[in-house]
Write an enzyme that holds these catalytic residues in place. Structure first.
Site, PDB file in Angstrom:
ATOM      1  N   ARG A 233     117.395 -19.266 -96.746  1.00 19.26           N
ATOM      2  CA  ARG A 233     118.712 -18.639 -96.877  1.00 19.26           C
ATOM      3  C   ARG A 233     118.936 -18.245 -98.335  1.00 19.26           C
ATOM      4  O   ARG A 233     118.589 -18.985 -99.253  1.00 19.26           O
ATOM      5  CB  ARG A 233     119.829 -19.612 -96.452  1.00 19.26           C
ATOM      6  CG  ARG A 233     120.025 -19.726 -94.952  1.00 19.26           C
ATOM      7  CD  ARG A 233     120.514 -18.432 -94.311  1.00 19.26           C
ATOM      8  NE  ARG A 233     120.701 -18.534 -92.876  1.00 19.26           N
ATOM      9  CZ  ARG A 233     119.766 -18.275 -91.955  1.00 19.26           C
ATOM     10  NH1 ARG A 233     118.559 -17.887 -92.323  1.00 19.26           N
ATOM     11  NH2 ARG A 233     120.042 -18.381 -90.661  1.00 19.26           N
ATOM     12  N   GLU A 262     123.460 -10.558 -98.688  1.00 15.46           N
ATOM     13  CA  GLU A 262     122.672  -9.571 -97.951  1.00 15.46           C
ATOM     14  C   GLU A 262     123.477  -8.780 -96.929  1.00 15.46           C
ATOM     15  O   GLU A 262     123.051  -7.707 -96.498  1.00 15.46           O
ATOM     16  CB  GLU A 262     121.472 -10.235 -97.268  1.00 15.46           C
ATOM     17  CG  GLU A 262     121.845 -11.195 -96.148  1.00 15.46           C
ATOM     18  CD  GLU A 262     120.647 -11.944 -95.573  1.00 15.46           C
ATOM     19  OE1 GLU A 262     119.649 -12.153 -96.285  1.00 15.46           O
ATOM     20  OE2 GLU A 262     120.730 -12.318 -94.388  1.00 15.46           O
ATOM     21  N   HIS A 294     115.319  -9.858 -94.260  1.00 13.95           N
ATOM     22  CA  HIS A 294     115.610 -10.891 -93.254  1.00 13.95           C
ATOM     23  C   HIS A 294     114.943 -10.571 -91.909  1.00 13.95           C
ATOM     24  O   HIS A 294     115.602 -10.440 -90.879  1.00 13.95           O
ATOM     25  CB  HIS A 294     117.123 -11.076 -93.066  1.00 13.95           C
ATOM     26  CG  HIS A 294     117.477 -12.458 -92.567  1.00 13.95           C
ATOM     27  ND1 HIS A 294     118.632 -13.095 -92.906  1.00 13.95           N
ATOM     28  CD2 HIS A 294     116.814 -13.300 -91.750  1.00 13.95           C
ATOM     29  CE1 HIS A 294     118.679 -14.289 -92.321  1.00 13.95           C
ATOM     30  NE2 HIS A 294     117.574 -14.423 -91.591  1.00 13.95           N
TER      31      HIS A 294
HETATM   32  P1  NAI Z   1     114.881 -27.957 -89.448  1.00 10.31           P
HETATM   33  O1  NAI Z   1     116.236 -28.512 -89.186  1.00 10.31           O
HETATM   34  O2  NAI Z   1     113.778 -28.217 -88.473  1.00 10.31           O
HETATM   35  O3  NAI Z   1     114.366 -28.458 -90.892  1.00 10.31           O
HETATM   36  C1  NAI Z   1     115.146 -28.411 -92.042  1.00 10.31           C
HETATM   37  C2  NAI Z   1     114.690 -29.536 -92.959  1.00 10.31           C
HETATM   38  O4  NAI Z   1     115.347 -29.381 -94.202  1.00 10.31           O
HETATM   39  C3  NAI Z   1     115.026 -30.918 -92.417  1.00 10.31           C
HETATM   40  O5  NAI Z   1     113.887 -31.756 -92.466  1.00 10.31           O
HETATM   41  C4  NAI Z   1     116.114 -31.421 -93.359  1.00 10.31           C
HETATM   42  O6  NAI Z   1     116.092 -32.814 -93.541  1.00 10.31           O
HETATM   43  C5  NAI Z   1     115.750 -30.671 -94.635  1.00 10.31           C
HETATM   44  N1  NAI Z   1     116.829 -30.558 -95.608  1.00 10.31           N
HETATM   45  C6  NAI Z   1     118.172 -30.618 -95.412  1.00 10.31           C
HETATM   46  N2  NAI Z   1     118.812 -30.475 -96.596  1.00 10.31           N
HETATM   47  C7  NAI Z   1     117.851 -30.322 -97.548  1.00 10.31           C
HETATM   48  C8  NAI Z   1     117.877 -30.148 -98.955  1.00 10.31           C
HETATM   49  N3  NAI Z   1     119.036 -30.096 -99.622  1.00 10.31           N
HETATM   50  N4  NAI Z   1     116.698 -30.016 -99.613  1.00 10.31           N
HETATM   51  C9  NAI Z   1     115.509 -30.074 -98.946  1.00 10.31           C
HETATM   52  N5  NAI Z   1     115.435 -30.252 -97.606  1.00 10.31           N
HETATM   53  C10 NAI Z   1     116.585 -30.375 -96.920  1.00 10.31           C
HETATM   54  O7  NAI Z   1     115.093 -26.387 -89.666  1.00 10.31           O
HETATM   55  P2  NAI Z   1     113.987 -25.246 -89.571  1.00 10.31           P
HETATM   56  O8  NAI Z   1     113.883 -24.771 -88.167  1.00 10.31           O
HETATM   57  O9  NAI Z   1     112.758 -25.679 -90.254  1.00 10.31           O
HETATM   58  O10 NAI Z   1     114.700 -24.077 -90.400  1.00 10.31           O
HETATM   59  C11 NAI Z   1     114.927 -24.202 -91.798  1.00 10.31           C
HETATM   60  C12 NAI Z   1     115.829 -23.070 -92.254  1.00 10.31           C
HETATM   61  O11 NAI Z   1     115.113 -21.835 -92.174  1.00 10.31           O
HETATM   62  C13 NAI Z   1     117.064 -22.818 -91.340  1.00 10.31           C
HETATM   63  O12 NAI Z   1     118.130 -23.683 -91.666  1.00 10.31           O
HETATM   64  C14 NAI Z   1     117.388 -21.372 -91.617  1.00 10.31           C
HETATM   65  O13 NAI Z   1     118.341 -21.293 -92.649  1.00 10.31           O
HETATM   66  C15 NAI Z   1     116.064 -20.769 -92.095  1.00 10.31           C
HETATM   67  N6  NAI Z   1     115.560 -19.760 -91.166  1.00 10.31           N
HETATM   68  C16 NAI Z   1     115.269 -18.490 -91.649  1.00 10.31           C
HETATM   69  C17 NAI Z   1     114.828 -17.501 -90.800  1.00 10.31           C
HETATM   70  C18 NAI Z   1     114.484 -16.113 -91.276  1.00 10.31           C
HETATM   71  O14 NAI Z   1     114.330 -15.212 -90.449  1.00 10.31           O
HETATM   72  N7  NAI Z   1     114.332 -15.859 -92.559  1.00 10.31           N
HETATM   73  C19 NAI Z   1     114.682 -17.753 -89.363  1.00 10.31           C
HETATM   74  C20 NAI Z   1     114.948 -19.132 -88.962  1.00 10.31           C
HETATM   75  C21 NAI Z   1     115.395 -20.080 -89.843  1.00 10.31           C
END
Ligand code: NAI
Length: 334
Positions: A233, A262, A294
Protein backbone atom coordinates in the site's frame (compact mmCIF):
# COMPACT_ATOMS: atom_id res chain seq x y z
CA UNK A 1 -30.34 -8.78 -3.22
CA UNK A 2 -29.79 -5.79 -5.50
CA UNK A 3 -26.10 -4.86 -5.67
CA UNK A 4 -24.31 -1.75 -6.89
CA UNK A 5 -20.94 -2.72 -8.34
CA UNK A 6 -17.95 -0.36 -8.38
CA UNK A 7 -14.87 -0.83 -10.54
CA UNK A 8 -16.15 -3.63 -12.82
CA UNK A 9 -14.09 -3.91 -16.01
CA UNK A 10 -15.82 -4.57 -19.35
CA UNK A 11 -14.43 -8.11 -19.53
CA UNK A 12 -15.94 -8.98 -16.15
CA UNK A 13 -19.55 -8.24 -17.05
CA UNK A 14 -20.15 -11.80 -18.28
CA UNK A 15 -19.19 -13.12 -14.83
CA UNK A 16 -21.80 -10.86 -13.22
CA UNK A 17 -24.41 -11.89 -15.79
CA UNK A 18 -23.82 -15.56 -14.91
CA UNK A 19 -24.03 -14.70 -11.22
CA UNK A 20 -27.58 -13.33 -11.63
CA UNK A 21 -29.02 -16.83 -11.97
CA UNK A 22 -26.46 -18.62 -9.75
CA UNK A 23 -26.89 -16.29 -6.75
CA UNK A 24 -30.28 -14.74 -7.48
CA UNK A 25 -28.74 -11.25 -7.38
CA UNK A 26 -29.44 -8.26 -9.62
CA UNK A 27 -26.66 -5.79 -10.41
CA UNK A 28 -26.16 -2.19 -11.41
CA UNK A 29 -22.75 -0.84 -12.42
CA UNK A 30 -21.28 2.48 -11.26
CA UNK A 31 -18.80 4.45 -13.35
CA UNK A 32 -17.00 6.61 -10.77
CA UNK A 33 -15.61 5.12 -7.53
CA UNK A 34 -17.70 5.46 -4.35
CA UNK A 35 -16.71 8.58 -2.39
CA UNK A 36 -18.24 11.55 -0.57
CA UNK A 37 -18.69 13.17 -4.02
CA UNK A 38 -20.55 10.21 -5.56
CA UNK A 39 -22.43 8.64 -2.66
CA UNK A 40 -25.60 10.54 -3.58
CA UNK A 41 -25.87 8.33 -6.68
CA UNK A 42 -26.67 5.35 -4.44
CA UNK A 43 -30.38 4.46 -4.28
CA UNK A 44 -32.35 1.29 -3.65
CA UNK A 45 -29.61 -1.26 -3.20
CA UNK A 46 -28.93 -3.70 -0.37
CA UNK A 47 -25.33 -4.50 -1.10
CA UNK A 48 -22.30 -2.76 -2.56
CA UNK A 49 -19.20 -4.22 -4.18
CA UNK A 50 -16.18 -2.00 -3.58
CA UNK A 51 -12.72 -1.69 -5.11
CA UNK A 52 -9.68 -0.02 -3.57
CA UNK A 53 -10.24 3.30 -5.38
CA UNK A 54 -13.48 3.74 -3.38
CA UNK A 55 -13.36 5.69 -0.11
CA UNK A 56 -15.85 4.71 2.57
CA UNK A 57 -15.48 7.60 5.00
CA UNK A 58 -17.75 8.29 7.98
CA UNK A 59 -20.00 10.48 5.81
CA UNK A 60 -20.25 7.83 3.10
CA UNK A 61 -21.06 5.09 5.63
CA UNK A 62 -23.73 7.28 7.22
CA UNK A 63 -25.38 8.06 3.87
CA UNK A 64 -25.30 4.41 2.80
CA UNK A 65 -26.94 3.32 6.05
CA UNK A 66 -29.61 6.03 5.70
CA UNK A 67 -30.35 4.75 2.20
CA UNK A 68 -30.89 1.17 3.32
CA UNK A 69 -27.58 -0.37 2.29
CA UNK A 70 -26.69 -3.21 4.65
CA UNK A 71 -23.68 -5.01 3.26
CA UNK A 72 -20.38 -3.92 1.76
CA UNK A 73 -18.02 -6.38 0.11
CA UNK A 74 -14.63 -5.19 -1.04
CA UNK A 75 -13.05 -7.21 -3.83
CA UNK A 76 -9.63 -6.69 -2.27
CA UNK A 77 -7.58 -8.20 0.52
CA UNK A 78 -6.63 -4.73 1.82
CA UNK A 79 -9.46 -2.65 3.31
CA UNK A 80 -7.70 0.56 4.34
CA UNK A 81 -10.10 2.38 1.96
CA UNK A 82 -12.95 1.54 4.37
CA UNK A 83 -13.31 3.42 7.66
CA UNK A 84 -13.77 0.38 9.84
CA UNK A 85 -15.07 2.32 12.88
CA UNK A 86 -17.68 4.11 10.74
CA UNK A 87 -18.91 0.81 9.31
CA UNK A 88 -19.55 -0.44 12.85
CA UNK A 89 -21.00 2.90 14.02
CA UNK A 90 -23.64 3.00 11.28
CA UNK A 91 -24.61 -0.67 11.60
CA UNK A 92 -23.17 -1.75 8.24
CA UNK A 93 -21.23 -4.94 7.61
CA UNK A 94 -18.16 -5.24 5.41
CA UNK A 95 -16.35 -8.34 4.14
CA UNK A 96 -13.14 -8.71 2.15
CA UNK A 97 -11.42 -11.39 0.09
CA UNK A 98 -8.64 -12.35 2.52
CA UNK A 99 -6.68 -14.15 -0.19
CA UNK A 100 -7.36 -14.74 -3.83
CA UNK A 101 -3.95 -15.32 -5.36
CA UNK A 102 -0.89 -14.38 -3.29
CA UNK A 103 1.16 -15.82 -6.19
CA UNK A 104 -0.15 -13.11 -8.54
CA UNK A 105 1.12 -10.33 -6.26
CA UNK A 106 4.40 -12.08 -5.39
CA UNK A 107 5.25 -12.78 -9.05
CA UNK A 108 4.61 -9.14 -9.92
CA UNK A 109 6.78 -8.11 -6.97
CA UNK A 110 9.71 -10.12 -8.34
CA UNK A 111 9.12 -8.67 -11.82
CA UNK A 112 9.33 -5.14 -10.38
CA UNK A 113 12.45 -5.98 -8.37
CA UNK A 114 14.22 -7.40 -11.42
CA UNK A 115 13.22 -4.41 -13.54
CA UNK A 116 15.05 -2.12 -11.13
CA UNK A 117 18.03 -4.44 -10.52
CA UNK A 118 18.58 -4.93 -14.28
CA UNK A 119 17.82 -1.29 -15.29
CA UNK A 120 14.78 -2.41 -17.29
CA UNK A 121 13.36 1.06 -17.86
CA UNK A 122 16.66 2.47 -19.16
CA UNK A 123 17.31 -0.64 -21.25
CA UNK A 124 13.92 -0.51 -23.03
CA UNK A 125 14.29 3.24 -23.62
CA UNK A 126 17.77 2.76 -25.12
CA UNK A 127 16.53 0.09 -27.53
CA UNK A 128 13.57 2.26 -28.50
CA UNK A 129 15.91 5.10 -29.37
CA UNK A 130 18.27 2.87 -31.39
CA UNK A 131 20.97 2.56 -28.71
CA UNK A 132 21.96 -1.11 -28.62
CA UNK A 133 25.04 -0.65 -26.39
CA UNK A 134 25.36 -1.83 -22.77
CA UNK A 135 26.24 1.59 -21.36
CA UNK A 136 24.91 1.97 -17.82
CA UNK A 137 23.15 -1.40 -17.87
CA UNK A 138 25.35 -3.49 -15.58
CA UNK A 139 22.88 -5.02 -13.16
CA UNK A 140 22.82 -6.90 -9.89
CA UNK A 141 21.74 -10.54 -9.45
CA UNK A 142 18.86 -11.10 -7.06
CA UNK A 143 20.39 -14.42 -6.02
CA UNK A 144 23.54 -12.70 -4.76
CA UNK A 145 21.68 -10.25 -2.53
CA UNK A 146 20.20 -10.22 0.96
CA UNK A 147 16.47 -9.49 0.86
CA UNK A 148 14.39 -8.20 3.77
CA UNK A 149 10.67 -8.95 3.79
CA UNK A 150 8.57 -6.70 6.04
CA UNK A 151 5.30 -8.56 6.60
CA UNK A 152 5.53 -12.34 6.39
CA UNK A 153 1.86 -13.16 5.79
CA UNK A 154 0.44 -14.89 2.72
CA UNK A 155 2.01 -12.64 0.10
CA UNK A 156 5.24 -12.07 2.01
CA UNK A 157 5.75 -15.83 2.35
CA UNK A 158 5.08 -16.39 -1.34
CA UNK A 159 7.71 -13.77 -2.21
CA UNK A 160 10.10 -15.49 0.22
CA UNK A 161 9.50 -18.82 -1.57
CA UNK A 162 10.27 -17.22 -4.94
CA UNK A 163 13.39 -15.55 -3.51
CA UNK A 164 14.57 -18.93 -2.24
CA UNK A 165 14.34 -20.14 -5.84
CA UNK A 166 16.79 -17.42 -6.86
CA UNK A 167 19.16 -18.37 -4.04
CA UNK A 168 18.70 -15.04 -2.26
CA UNK A 169 19.49 -14.79 1.46
CA UNK A 170 16.10 -13.95 3.02
CA UNK A 171 15.45 -12.01 6.24
CA UNK A 172 12.01 -11.33 7.65
CA UNK A 173 10.30 -9.11 10.19
CA UNK A 174 6.71 -9.24 11.37
CA UNK A 175 5.05 -8.16 14.63
CA UNK A 176 3.44 -11.63 14.59
CA UNK A 177 6.09 -14.08 13.36
CA UNK A 178 4.79 -17.40 12.02
CA UNK A 179 6.26 -20.89 11.76
CA UNK A 180 5.71 -21.17 7.99
CA UNK A 181 7.88 -18.09 7.35
CA UNK A 182 10.58 -19.39 9.69
CA UNK A 183 11.19 -22.18 7.17
CA UNK A 184 11.64 -19.65 4.34
CA UNK A 185 14.06 -17.19 5.91
CA UNK A 186 15.51 -15.86 9.15
CA UNK A 187 13.53 -13.57 11.43
CA UNK A 188 15.61 -10.64 12.66
CA UNK A 189 14.75 -7.34 14.36
CA UNK A 190 13.38 -4.59 12.13
CA UNK A 191 16.58 -2.57 12.69
CA UNK A 192 18.76 -5.51 11.64
CA UNK A 193 16.65 -6.13 8.55
CA UNK A 194 16.93 -2.49 7.49
CA UNK A 195 20.69 -2.50 8.09
CA UNK A 196 21.48 -5.84 6.41
CA UNK A 197 19.20 -5.92 3.35
CA UNK A 198 20.27 -5.01 -0.18
CA UNK A 199 16.62 -5.09 -1.23
CA UNK A 200 13.55 -4.56 0.95
CA UNK A 201 10.07 -5.84 0.13
CA UNK A 202 6.95 -4.39 1.79
CA UNK A 203 4.17 -6.92 2.28
CA UNK A 204 2.31 -5.62 5.33
CA UNK A 205 -1.14 -4.05 5.60
CA UNK A 206 -1.59 -0.31 5.96
CA UNK A 207 -2.71 0.44 9.51
CA UNK A 208 -2.15 3.32 11.91
CA UNK A 209 0.98 1.43 13.09
CA UNK A 210 2.48 0.91 9.64
CA UNK A 211 1.70 4.34 8.12
CA UNK A 212 4.96 5.77 6.68
CA UNK A 213 6.90 2.74 7.91
CA UNK A 214 9.48 3.82 5.34
CA UNK A 215 10.39 7.39 6.25
CA UNK A 216 13.53 9.52 6.71
CA UNK A 217 14.37 7.69 9.93
CA UNK A 218 14.06 4.14 8.55
CA UNK A 219 15.71 5.10 5.24
CA UNK A 220 18.69 6.38 7.23
CA UNK A 221 19.06 2.93 8.80
CA UNK A 222 19.23 1.18 5.40
CA UNK A 223 22.33 0.01 3.56
CA UNK A 224 23.71 2.61 1.13
CA UNK A 225 22.46 1.73 -2.36
CA UNK A 226 19.56 -0.43 -1.14
CA UNK A 227 16.53 -1.07 -3.36
CA UNK A 228 12.95 -0.69 -2.08
CA UNK A 229 9.99 -2.61 -3.52
CA UNK A 230 6.43 -1.77 -2.46
CA UNK A 231 3.52 -3.76 -3.82
CA UNK A 232 1.43 -3.49 -0.62
CA UNK A 233 0.00 0.00 0.00
CA UNK A 234 1.24 3.49 -0.86
CA UNK A 235 0.66 4.82 2.65
CA UNK A 236 3.45 2.59 3.97
CA UNK A 237 5.95 4.93 2.32
CA UNK A 238 6.81 8.60 2.75
CA UNK A 239 7.44 9.19 -0.96
CA UNK A 240 9.07 12.59 -0.52
CA UNK A 241 11.68 10.94 1.74
CA UNK A 242 12.17 8.14 -0.80
CA UNK A 243 12.71 10.67 -3.59
CA UNK A 244 15.38 12.41 -1.49
CA UNK A 245 17.03 9.04 -0.82
CA UNK A 246 17.07 8.26 -4.56
CA UNK A 247 18.57 11.66 -5.31
CA UNK A 248 21.31 11.21 -2.70
CA UNK A 249 22.07 7.63 -3.78
CA UNK A 250 21.06 6.21 -0.40
CA UNK A 251 18.53 4.18 -2.40
CA UNK A 252 19.70 2.88 -5.78
CA UNK A 253 16.21 1.96 -6.96
CA UNK A 254 12.52 2.04 -6.08
CA UNK A 255 9.86 -0.22 -7.56
CA UNK A 256 6.25 0.44 -6.66
CA UNK A 257 2.81 -0.76 -7.66
CA UNK A 258 0.96 1.44 -5.19
CA UNK A 259 1.13 5.13 -4.29
CA UNK A 260 -0.33 7.06 -1.38
CA UNK A 261 -2.49 9.43 -3.45
CA UNK A 262 -3.10 7.05 -6.31
CA UNK A 263 -6.86 7.61 -6.53
CA UNK A 264 -6.18 10.80 -8.53
CA UNK A 265 -4.92 8.73 -11.48
CA UNK A 266 -5.23 4.97 -10.99
CA UNK A 267 -7.82 3.37 -13.34
CA UNK A 268 -7.97 6.60 -15.34
CA UNK A 269 -6.37 7.92 -18.49
CA UNK A 270 -4.62 11.12 -17.50
CA UNK A 271 -1.61 12.78 -19.15
CA UNK A 272 1.24 12.80 -16.60
CA UNK A 273 1.62 16.60 -16.81
CA UNK A 274 -1.94 16.94 -15.50
CA UNK A 275 -1.19 14.97 -12.33
CA UNK A 276 -0.95 17.38 -9.40
CA UNK A 277 1.62 15.52 -7.28
CA UNK A 278 5.18 16.74 -8.08
CA UNK A 279 6.84 13.95 -6.05
CA UNK A 280 5.00 11.26 -8.01
CA UNK A 281 5.88 12.91 -11.33
CA UNK A 282 9.55 13.06 -10.40
CA UNK A 283 9.50 9.42 -9.26
CA UNK A 284 8.02 8.46 -12.64
CA UNK A 285 10.63 10.47 -14.54
CA UNK A 286 13.64 8.91 -12.85
CA UNK A 287 15.57 6.12 -14.55
CA UNK A 288 16.05 4.03 -11.40
CA UNK A 289 12.35 3.58 -10.62
CA UNK A 290 9.67 1.22 -11.93
CA UNK A 291 5.98 1.95 -11.44
CA UNK A 292 2.90 -0.07 -12.30
CA UNK A 293 -0.57 1.30 -11.60
CA UNK A 294 -1.83 -1.05 -8.85
CA UNK A 295 -2.01 -4.10 -11.10
CA UNK A 296 -0.05 -6.66 -9.05
CA UNK A 297 -3.26 -8.59 -8.39
CA UNK A 298 -4.55 -8.34 -11.96
CA UNK A 299 -4.38 -11.82 -13.49
CA UNK A 300 -7.19 -13.92 -14.93
CA UNK A 301 -7.03 -16.49 -12.10
CA UNK A 302 -7.00 -13.85 -9.37
CA UNK A 303 -9.91 -11.88 -10.80
CA UNK A 304 -12.12 -14.96 -11.08
CA UNK A 305 -11.39 -15.90 -7.45
CA UNK A 306 -11.91 -12.35 -6.30
CA UNK A 307 -15.34 -11.98 -7.91
CA UNK A 308 -16.49 -15.41 -6.77
CA UNK A 309 -15.47 -14.92 -3.11
CA UNK A 310 -17.02 -11.41 -3.10
CA UNK A 311 -20.34 -12.78 -4.36
CA UNK A 312 -20.13 -15.70 -1.89
CA UNK A 313 -19.59 -13.13 0.89
CA UNK A 314 -22.74 -11.23 -0.09
CA UNK A 315 -24.76 -14.45 -0.40
CA UNK A 316 -23.64 -15.51 3.09
CA UNK A 317 -24.74 -12.13 4.46
CA UNK A 318 -28.10 -12.47 2.71
CA UNK A 319 -28.70 -15.96 4.06
CA UNK A 320 -27.35 -15.59 7.62
CA UNK A 321 -26.75 -11.89 8.32
CA UNK A 322 -23.10 -12.79 8.93
CA UNK A 323 -20.03 -13.59 6.88
CA UNK A 324 -16.90 -15.61 7.66
CA UNK A 325 -14.81 -12.99 5.84
CA UNK A 326 -16.20 -10.01 7.75
CA UNK A 327 -13.42 -7.51 8.45
CA UNK A 328 -12.60 -7.66 12.13
CA UNK A 329 -9.60 -5.37 12.47
CA UNK A 330 -8.59 -1.98 11.16
CA UNK A 331 -6.61 -2.23 7.93
CA UNK A 332 -6.95 -5.95 8.08
CA UNK A 333 -6.08 -8.47 6.20
CA UNK A 334 -7.92 -5.77 6.05
P1 NAI B 1 -1.69 -11.14 5.45
O1 NAI B 1 -2.68 -10.67 6.45
O2 NAI B 1 -1.66 -12.59 5.05
O3 NAI B 1 -0.20 -10.76 5.94
C1 NAI B 1 0.14 -9.50 6.43
C2 NAI B 1 1.29 -9.68 7.41
O4 NAI B 1 1.76 -8.40 7.76
C3 NAI B 1 0.87 -10.39 8.69
O5 NAI B 1 1.76 -11.45 8.98
C4 NAI B 1 0.94 -9.30 9.75
O6 NAI B 1 1.29 -9.79 11.02
C5 NAI B 1 2.01 -8.40 9.16
N1 NAI B 1 2.02 -7.04 9.67
C6 NAI B 1 1.02 -6.33 10.24
N2 NAI B 1 1.46 -5.10 10.59
C7 NAI B 1 2.77 -5.04 10.23
C8 NAI B 1 3.78 -4.05 10.33
N3 NAI B 1 3.52 -2.86 10.88
N4 NAI B 1 5.02 -4.33 9.85
C9 NAI B 1 5.30 -5.54 9.30
N5 NAI B 1 4.38 -6.52 9.19
C10 NAI B 1 3.14 -6.28 9.64
O7 NAI B 1 -1.90 -10.21 4.17
P2 NAI B 1 -1.42 -10.50 2.68
O8 NAI B 1 -2.47 -11.26 1.96
O9 NAI B 1 -0.05 -11.03 2.68
O10 NAI B 1 -1.43 -9.02 2.07
C11 NAI B 1 -0.52 -8.03 2.52
C12 NAI B 1 -0.93 -6.68 1.96
O11 NAI B 1 -0.70 -6.67 0.55
C13 NAI B 1 -2.45 -6.37 2.08
O12 NAI B 1 -2.77 -5.84 3.34
C14 NAI B 1 -2.67 -5.37 0.96
O13 NAI B 1 -2.52 -4.07 1.47
C15 NAI B 1 -1.54 -5.66 -0.03
N6 NAI B 1 -2.05 -6.16 -1.31
C16 NAI B 1 -1.69 -5.50 -2.47
C17 NAI B 1 -2.18 -5.91 -3.69
C18 NAI B 1 -1.81 -5.24 -4.99
O14 NAI B 1 -2.46 -5.49 -6.01
N7 NAI B 1 -0.79 -4.41 -5.05
C19 NAI B 1 -3.12 -7.03 -3.78
C20 NAI B 1 -3.39 -7.70 -2.51
C21 NAI B 1 -2.89 -7.24 -1.32
Amino acid sequence: MHIRVYGAQADELAAYQKAESKYGFTFEFAKAPLSEETVDEVHDCDGIILVTTCHVTGKVAQTLAQRGVKYLATRSAGSDHVDYDAVIKYGLHCANVPFYAPEAIAEHTILMALLVLRHGKKSFEMVRSGDFTMTGLKGRQLGQLTAGVLGTGRIGRTTMTLLNGFGTRVLGWDPYPNAAAEKLGTYVSKEELLKESDIIFLHCPLTSDSYHLICEETLAQMKPGAVLVNTARGGLVDHAAVLKALESGKLSGFAFDVYENESEFVRRKLPVDQISDPVFKELLRRENTAYSAHVAFYTDGAINNMIEVTLDNLKEYEMTGQCRNEIKVEGGTV
